[in-house]
Design a protein around this motif. Sequence first.
Motif, PDB file in Angstrom:
ATOM      1  N   ASP A  19      29.538  -2.642 -12.151  1.00  0.00           N
ATOM      2  CA  ASP A  19      30.371  -3.063 -13.444  1.00  0.00           C
ATOM      3  C   ASP A  19      29.587  -3.148 -14.750  1.00  0.00           C
ATOM      4  N   LEU A  21      26.881  -1.288 -15.482  1.00  0.00           N
ATOM      5  CA  LEU A  21      25.344  -0.831 -15.295  1.00  0.00           C
ATOM      6  C   LEU A  21      24.668  -0.303 -16.555  1.00  0.00           C
ATOM      7  N   SER A  39      30.585   2.559 -13.725  1.00  0.00           N
ATOM      8  CA  SER A  39      31.013   1.657 -12.363  1.00  0.00           C
ATOM      9  C   SER A  39      31.039   1.759 -12.071  1.00  0.00           C
ATOM     10  N   THR A  73      21.198  -4.377 -18.190  1.00  0.00           N
ATOM     11  CA  THR A  73      22.449  -5.472 -18.379  1.00  0.00           C
ATOM     12  C   THR A  73      23.611  -4.496 -17.517  1.00  0.00           C
ATOM     13  N   THR A  75      26.846  -5.597 -13.894  1.00  0.00           N
ATOM     14  CA  THR A  75      26.042  -6.536 -12.779  1.00  0.00           C
ATOM     15  C   THR A  75      26.344  -5.536 -11.549  1.00  0.00           C
ATOM     16  N   ALA A  77      26.520  -6.240  -7.683  1.00  0.00           N
ATOM     17  CA  ALA A  77      26.625  -6.809  -6.091  1.00  0.00           C
ATOM     18  C   ALA A  77      26.385  -6.073  -4.815  1.00  0.00           C
ATOM     19  N   ASP A  82      25.293 -10.917  -6.533  1.00  0.00           N
ATOM     20  CA  ASP A  82      24.403 -10.807  -7.272  1.00  0.00           C
ATOM     21  C   ASP A  82      22.899 -10.821  -7.450  1.00  0.00           C
ATOM     22  N   GLY A  84      21.287  -8.839  -9.824  1.00  0.00           N
ATOM     23  CA  GLY A  84      20.659  -9.430 -10.933  1.00  0.00           C
ATOM     24  C   GLY A  84      19.949 -10.829 -11.292  1.00  0.00           C
ATOM     25  N   ALA A  85      20.880 -12.137 -10.259  1.00  0.00           N
ATOM     26  CA  ALA A  85      20.367 -13.172  -9.965  1.00  0.00           C
ATOM     27  C   ALA A  85      19.130 -13.888  -9.064  1.00  0.00           C
TER      28      ALA A  85
END
Lengths: 260, 410
Positions: A19, A21, A39, A73, A75, A77, A82, A84-85
């Motif tokens: 989403d 990206l 996306s 920036t 996300t 998944a 996710d 990025g986390a």
Amino acid sequence: MEAHSKPEGVAQRPLIVADGLVKTYRMGAEVVKALDGVSLTIAEGEFVAIMGPSGSGKSTMMNLIGALDVPTTGTLAIDGRDIGALDSDELADLRNRSIGFVFQQFNLLPRTTALRQVMLPMLYAHPKPENPEELARHRLEQVGLGDRLNHHPRQLSGGQQQRVAIARALVNNPKILLADEPTGALDSKTSDEIMRLFTTLNAGGITVVLVTHEPDIAEWASRRVLFKDGHIVEDVRHAHRGVADRGMVSAAQRGSEAAE
Amino acid sequence: MTLLDCLRVALTALKANLLRSILTTLGIVIGVASVIILVAVGTGASSEVDRQINALGTNTLIVSSGDRRMGGRSSGAGSDRPLAEADMVAIRDKVSGVVAISGQLNGSGPVVYGNANWTTNLSGIHAEFNAVKDWPVASGRELTPSDIRSNAKVAMIGVTVAKQLFGENDPIGAMIRVKNVPFQVVGVLAAKGQSGVGRDQDDTVLMPMSTARGRIVGRSQVQNDQIGMIHVKIDPQISLVDAQEDIENLLRQRRPPLPGGEDSFSVRNLAEFMKARNEVLNTLSYLLAATSVISLVVGGIGIMNIMLVSVTERTREIGLRMAVGGKGRDIMRQFLVEAVTLCLFGGLIGIAIGVGAAALVALYAQWPVVVSPSVIALAMAAAAATGVFFGYFPARRASQLNPIDALRSE
């Protein structure tokens, strides 16, 4: 919800959800935007070809889908996580569990038997499988190399080497098979064999994401996503070649089994 | 990734470049071999020194007149005044803790028995000499106080002299001629071996002090109460240092100082003399230790260098391992295990060479050599530590590679 209105049974749960990206690289003083607001949703069981000329952002997209890199920036998944986390250890675990890589240059270890090559991802698995050797042998049999277990890469043809690599990619039962130009180093006959193998595996339920710049190869997929200048410019579904070929594949397999 | 997996990968990688692996470990080989030799020979040497100290008697002091220190120059009246019987008597009577005391007046000359003759060390002694020096007779008897008082022409001979003059025959009771004076052999001393400075202590003839004074050292030089040096054996319960101080204080009263205020005598503690010798050995040990540390460091740098090369050569492999789920610490461990394996391999070769060389030293230098299991463990530990220390940097570099770049490298 909206998924219900989508065509051809994409009722399968989404496996890769990108989403907005954005991925930027710093090259000296210049900032290069490799992905600019992409996306994309890939559902479980799809066979997707990601295409585009060099510099289009498709390699960057592949690195992100492979959890080798994280977005600047937006996300992404993968299998519900996710990326990025996640820290680098968690990314490694995600790759180990959920993603199988197939490379253009096979990336086999020198002086290592086919069986050991395929066992490699299990070295890094938690928990470790109890019978890694048996699992590896099973996967090699699945790709048609049951009689090459103790061969070193040098003793195998290009197609056979790529089959070892595919067996290696499959051994941890990943959700996604991520293939980066898997036929780039093979002749056209061997390429067809490899693509047929992907089709068979996809029919077995695994999601295949194929990165290629060859339209011939992309035809094997049921969905083509075309990248240009960091954007998706085309995203089409179509009946993939494998559907028409499937009968032929099984006929060929039966034939070779009969011959043996 | 388990250690066993790491070891398997390491062995595969090392076997792939066998010659390179062997050459790389040379520094470690030399380092470990010198550690082994150093400790083996060093331990042997210090046990030899201990043995010599014990042979000397750990609680023995030697008093000599100070003129010796002047190196042959005449240093004025009194400086060459030798120690006298009276000095010995004073020490025995006034210093507490003296258990035995004897003078020793040295000379040398020919000893003849029948056709055989032999030039040897000749010493005049007192009756307690054997007790002071812990040097009993092997056969016959020691000299008695009455032998001393009566200027008896009797002698104890060392085993070297016995062998030279009598061969296999029993010397006891035989008459020998010492500087043409007939003496009766009454005792053969127990074999004592070499002294700390390599002199054959068994090459000697011991006779009563009174007899020696007249005949052994040329008459003109000898004062009639001269006794050469004095050996004092101190009660082990009493501090040797205190006894040494007592003797020095006593002799300072009895003997005027040399011009310049120095004492006209010296009191030496033989154990200390041997300890000083031991320190020379220690210095030698430090040198060897430095050698082994230096070669371990040089070897370690070689290991580090080759591991860096290996990391560079195998960048794609590292990328692949990361792509299939290898974490930084897995990669790190793999390369650390490889470095340590390389070092332990070198260590094993080094131990083989070290033990072999130590055995050669033992064989040809007649030097006692002790190779203990703890030394081998120490050497292996040093090799492993070198591997960890110098393998860390390349391993960390490998673990911090970016998987994308690593996969793409040629």
